[in-house]
Design a protein around this motif. Structure first.
Motif, mmCIF file in Angstrom:
data_model
loop_
_atom_site.group_PDB
_atom_site.id
_atom_site.type_symbol
_atom_site.label_atom_id
_atom_site.label_comp_id
_atom_site.label_asym_id
_atom_site.label_seq_id
_atom_site.Cartn_x
_atom_site.Cartn_y
_atom_site.Cartn_z
ATOM 1 N N GLY A 78 0.796 -1.226 0.000
ATOM 2 C CA GLY A 78 0.000 0.000 0.000
ATOM 3 C C GLY A 78 0.821 1.264 0.000
ATOM 4 N N ASP A 79 2.075 1.176 0.415
ATOM 5 C CA ASP A 79 2.957 2.349 0.443
ATOM 6 C C ASP A 79 4.352 1.910 0.015
ATOM 7 N N LEU A 80 4.688 2.145 -1.239
ATOM 8 C CA LEU A 80 5.965 1.697 -1.772
ATOM 9 C C LEU A 80 7.147 2.449 -1.182
ATOM 10 N N THR A 81 6.896 3.585 -0.544
ATOM 11 C CA THR A 81 8.000 4.319 0.070
ATOM 12 C C THR A 81 8.563 3.596 1.301
ATOM 13 N N ILE A 82 7.780 2.676 1.874
ATOM 14 C CA ILE A 82 8.283 1.938 3.036
ATOM 15 C C ILE A 82 9.485 1.100 2.633
ATOM 16 N N GLY A 83 9.400 0.423 1.491
ATOM 17 C CA GLY A 83 10.519 -0.390 1.033
ATOM 18 C C GLY A 83 11.778 0.431 0.816
ATOM 19 N N ALA A 84 11.632 1.616 0.259
ATOM 20 C CA ALA A 84 12.790 2.492 0.064
ATOM 21 C C ALA A 84 13.366 2.928 1.408
ATOM 22 N N ALA A 85 12.501 3.204 2.380
ATOM 23 C CA ALA A 85 12.967 3.603 3.703
ATOM 24 C C ALA A 85 13.709 2.462 4.395
ATOM 25 N N VAL A 86 13.232 1.239 4.222
ATOM 26 C CA VAL A 86 13.904 0.076 4.810
ATOM 27 C C VAL A 86 15.340 -0.008 4.309
ATOM 28 N N ARG A 87 15.534 0.177 3.019
ATOM 29 C CA ARG A 87 16.882 0.100 2.440
ATOM 30 C C ARG A 87 17.764 1.239 2.953
ATOM 31 N N ALA A 88 17.189 2.425 3.067
ATOM 32 C CA ALA A 88 17.953 3.557 3.594
ATOM 33 C C ALA A 88 18.339 3.319 5.054
ATOM 34 N N ASP A 89 17.444 2.719 5.831
ATOM 35 C CA ASP A 89 17.737 2.422 7.236
ATOM 36 C C ASP A 89 18.840 1.374 7.352
ATOM 37 N N LEU A 90 18.782 0.339 6.512
ATOM 38 C CA LEU A 90 19.835 -0.683 6.523
ATOM 39 C C LEU A 90 21.190 -0.063 6.206
ATOM 40 N N SER A 91 21.218 0.796 5.205
ATOM 41 C CA SER A 91 22.471 1.465 4.842
ATOM 42 C C SER A 91 22.970 2.332 5.989
ATOM 43 N N ALA A 92 22.052 3.008 6.678
ATOM 44 C CA ALA A 92 22.444 3.871 7.796
ATOM 45 C C ALA A 92 23.118 3.071 8.894
ATOM 46 N N VAL A 93 22.556 1.917 9.238
ATOM 47 C CA VAL A 93 23.151 1.086 10.288
ATOM 48 C C VAL A 93 24.532 0.606 9.866
ATOM 49 N N PHE A 94 24.630 0.099 8.647
ATOM 50 C CA PHE A 94 25.895 -0.449 8.159
ATOM 51 C C PHE A 94 26.991 0.621 8.099
ATOM 52 N N GLU A 95 26.613 1.818 7.682
ATOM 53 C CA GLU A 95 27.603 2.873 7.497
ATOM 54 C C GLU A 95 28.003 3.561 8.800
ATOM 55 N N ARG A 96 27.109 3.601 9.793
ATOM 56 C CA ARG A 96 27.373 4.408 10.993
ATOM 57 C C ARG A 96 27.779 3.598 12.213
ATOM 58 N N ASP A 97 27.387 2.336 12.283
ATOM 59 C CA ASP A 97 27.663 1.530 13.472
ATOM 60 C C ASP A 97 28.931 0.713 13.248
ATOM 61 N N PRO A 98 30.021 1.008 13.966
ATOM 62 C CA PRO A 98 31.264 0.271 13.751
ATOM 63 C C PRO A 98 31.166 -1.199 14.143
ATOM 64 N N ALA A 99 30.146 -1.558 14.931
ATOM 65 C CA ALA A 99 29.962 -2.956 15.317
ATOM 66 C C ALA A 99 29.223 -3.760 14.261
ATOM 67 N N CYS A 100 28.672 -3.075 13.256
ATOM 68 C CA CYS A 100 27.907 -3.755 12.203
ATOM 69 C C CYS A 100 28.814 -4.026 11.015
ATOM 70 N N HIS A 101 28.970 -5.287 10.647
ATOM 71 C CA HIS A 101 29.900 -5.674 9.591
ATOM 72 C C HIS A 101 29.203 -6.156 8.319
ATOM 73 N N SER A 102 27.874 -6.155 8.315
ATOM 74 C CA SER A 102 27.153 -6.584 7.120
ATOM 75 C C SER A 102 25.710 -6.128 7.208
ATOM 76 N N TYR A 103 25.056 -6.042 6.052
ATOM 77 C CA TYR A 103 23.615 -5.784 6.038
ATOM 78 C C TYR A 103 22.873 -6.922 6.734
ATOM 79 N N LEU A 104 23.347 -8.138 6.527
ATOM 80 C CA LEU A 104 22.685 -9.309 7.087
ATOM 81 C C LEU A 104 22.634 -9.243 8.607
ATOM 82 N N GLU A 105 23.722 -8.830 9.206
ATOM 83 C CA GLU A 105 23.797 -8.727 10.665
ATOM 84 C C GLU A 105 22.700 -7.808 11.200
ATOM 85 N N ALA A 106 22.550 -6.643 10.591
ATOM 86 C CA ALA A 106 21.521 -5.695 11.030
ATOM 87 C C ALA A 106 20.123 -6.244 10.767
ATOM 88 N N PHE A 107 19.932 -6.827 9.591
ATOM 89 C CA PHE A 107 18.611 -7.329 9.203
ATOM 90 C C PHE A 107 18.148 -8.443 10.135
#
Length: 272
Positions: A78-107
């Motif tokens: 119903g809201d395709l912008t949610i999927g785009a936000a999910v990807r942006a959030d995953l990138s934010a965690v991966f790029e900013r958290d030094p303890a995060c070593h992969s997208y999979l870890e955060a997901f």
């Protein structure tokens, strides 16, 4: 001619990378192969994997995992912008958290990310006047992830909720794009007032651990709030505020504080 993987990488690089990481995980940890196949590899889209993963966590005897999954799929369709936000959030965690070593870890494992995506779906339900169901998922998220975000609050994309434990975001709060929020942060009211009563956090802000921001005030874009500070007045753009009650210590918070994640306030900064 491009291979299927190359086509996927060109149109959805985060999902392709997530799948590749899942394949590597299954190879190196066979005991988790069934889990990672069911959660990631059997799905063709990131949205489908997210719905499956969250539904297993949030579903219970009151609302089954299957019904939860169907509700989440309805929201994402119903809201395709949610999927785009999910990807942006995953990138934010991966790029900013030094303890995060992969997208999979955060997901798979980061409850701050899980709580944020649950809120996105609850917010959609709230907007569709399905408030009881939205409140149900808010309650489940609070129970499971120790993150309490009111479904009516408005959150942008590219947000990182680090650790998540103890975060509270009130009904009329606004959090814009590219904000980083550490554990035990509160965006609350000042008492029993009604109406628009919660903070407005603008783009690129860094909220350090334990910060309490109270009332209908504005935290200006690209500003910082120091650890354990209590903010009762608006903060101008690009400034840093610390203390109880918080006071401005400088107006040089950095060009991108939420990405730089610098939470140290030097003595030379304490000059206002």
């Amino acid at each position: 001619m491009a291979t299927p993987r190359e086509k996927l990488a060109s149109c959805d690089p985060i999902w392709e990378k997530l799948r590749r990481e899942a394949e590597e995980m299954a190879e190196h940890e066979p005991a988790l192969a069934g889990f990672v196949h069911a959660t990631i590899l059997q799905h063709t889209r990131l949205e489908d994997a997210l719905c499956f993963h969250l539904a297993k966590k949030l579903g219970n005897d009151d609302v089954s995992p299957l019904m939860t999954r169907e509700t989440f799929e309805e929201a994402l369709a119903g809201d395709l912008t949610i999927g785009a936000a999910v990807r942006a959030d995953l990138s934010a965690v991966f790029e900013r958290d030094p303890a995060c070593h992969s997208y999979l870890e955060a997901f798979l494992y980061y409850k701050g990310f899980h709580a944020l995506q649950t809120h996105r779906i609850a917010h959609w339900l709230w907007a569709q006047q399905r408030k009881w169901m939205a409140l149900f998922f808010q309650s489940r998220s609070s129970q499971l992830f120790a993150v309490d975000i009111h479904p009516a609050s408005r959150l942008g994309r590219g947000i990182m909720i680090d650790h998540g434990t103890g975060i509270v975001i009130g009904e009329t709060a606004v959090v814009e794009d590219d904000v980083s929020i550490m554990q035990d942060v509160t965006l609350g009211g000042t008492g029993k007032e009604r109406g628009d009563r919660h903070p407005k956090v603008r783009r690129g802000v860094l909220l350090s651990m334990g910060a309490k921001i109270l009332g209908n005030i504005e935290i200006g874009e690209y500003s910082r709030v120091g650890a354990s500070s209590v903010v009762l007045k608006s903060i101008p753009a690009g400034c840093t505020a610390v203390g109880v009650p918080a006071k401005l210590v400088n107006c040089k918070s950095g060009k991108r504080p939420s990405q730089e994640m610098n939470q140290i306030i030097d003595e030379q900064d304490n000059k206002i």
